[in-house]
Motif scaffolding. Structure first.
Motif, short mmCIF file in Angstrom:
data_model
loop_
_atom_site.label_atom_id
_atom_site.label_comp_id
_atom_site.label_asym_id
_atom_site.label_seq_id
_atom_site.Cartn_x
_atom_site.Cartn_y
_atom_site.Cartn_z
N ALA A 74 0.83 -1.51 0.00
CA ALA A 74 -0.04 -0.11 -0.24
C ALA A 74 1.29 1.43 0.52
CB ALA A 74 -0.81 0.00 1.28
N PHE A 75 -0.40 1.92 -0.06
CA PHE A 75 1.02 3.30 -0.35
C PHE A 75 0.18 4.54 0.23
CE2 PHE A 75 2.47 2.72 -4.68
CZ PHE A 75 3.75 1.99 -4.65
N GLU A 76 0.91 5.35 1.96
CA GLU A 76 -0.47 6.26 2.30
C GLU A 76 0.38 7.42 2.61
OE1 GLU A 76 -1.35 6.53 6.62
OE2 GLU A 76 0.00 4.78 6.58
N GLY A 77 -0.41 8.50 2.37
CA GLY A 77 0.43 10.20 2.03
C GLY A 77 -0.92 10.45 3.05
N ILE A 78 0.08 11.77 4.10
CA ILE A 78 -0.25 12.09 5.54
C ILE A 78 -0.36 13.50 5.03
CG2 ILE A 78 -0.66 11.01 7.89
CD1 ILE A 78 0.56 9.11 7.47
N GLY A 79 -1.76 14.07 5.82
CA GLY A 79 -0.71 15.57 6.00
C GLY A 79 -0.81 16.12 7.55
N TYR A 80 -0.08 16.13 7.60
CA TYR A 80 0.17 16.92 9.49
C TYR A 80 0.04 17.81 9.82
CZ TYR A 80 1.73 11.35 10.56
OH TYR A 80 1.68 10.19 11.49
N PHE A 81 -0.65 18.51 10.16
CA PHE A 81 -1.46 19.66 10.92
C PHE A 81 -1.50 19.87 12.33
CE2 PHE A 81 -3.54 18.42 6.72
CZ PHE A 81 -2.99 19.43 6.13
N TRP A 82 -0.51 20.91 12.52
CA TRP A 82 -0.38 21.51 14.05
C TRP A 82 0.42 22.69 14.47
CZ3 TRP A 82 3.54 19.54 11.46
CH2 TRP A 82 4.83 19.77 11.93
#
Length: 165
Positions: free
Chosen positions: A54-62
């Motif tokens: 699988a490919f996973e893309g994550i956009g973290y925001f803090w």
């Protein structure tokens, strides 16, 4: 005209039920949701290229910035645990940080700016049988390049995704 409306309604209901029936299994093709970790949250999109990769893309925001991460995950079944898999894999990220909010002592030497890094991931992934819902929990250690950067072991978290087939 009434027959056309009924036909479209029938096709819509049939398509919806078919889609939902596909989502009810203990596997999925794509999941979209959120990933929560200690200091913030992110948007996660996971797509299986094959039954075990699988490919996973994550956009973290803090409050300290944004981090975009891409991961390649290899999934393995866990015996006698339907819907539960463990995974491991490599990845990379780019981070855009603003240190003015970092009030913890271990952030004192961190500086604002854009940084790139290499990531790893290890975790568990569970797809509920009968519900289009997936949960994951993982750890994403990384190494960031740049002044006052290096190993970072605080990434990862709990992912909750709606699944599509």
């Amino acid at each position: 005209m009434k027959k056309i409306r009924l036909t479209f309604l029938f096709l819509f209901v049939a398509f919806t039920l078919t889609t939902q029936a596909q989502n009810m299994s203990s596997s999925y093709t794509t999941g979209l949701g959120i990933k929560m970790w200690g200091d913030g949250a992110g948007i996660t999109l996971k797509h299986f290229a094959s039954s075990n990769t699988a490919f996973e893309g994550i956009g973290y925001f803090w409050r300290g910035g944004t981090r975009i991460t891409g991961l390649y995950e290899i999934h393995f079944d866990i015996a006698n645990a339907a819907g539960l898999k463990w995974y491991i894999g490599p990845g990379a990220h780019v981070g855009f940080y603003n240190n003015r909010y970092n009030d913890k002592p271990y952030y004192n030497d961190w500086s604002s700016g854009s940084y790139v890094g290499l990531d790893g991931v290890i975790g568990l992934d569970y797809k509920f049988n009968g519900v289009p819902l997936n949960l994951s929990v993982d750890w994403q250690p990384s190494f960031e390049f740049g002044d006052n950067r290096g190993f970072i072991g605080i990434w990862g978290g709990l992912g909750i995704r709606y699944t599509f087939n």
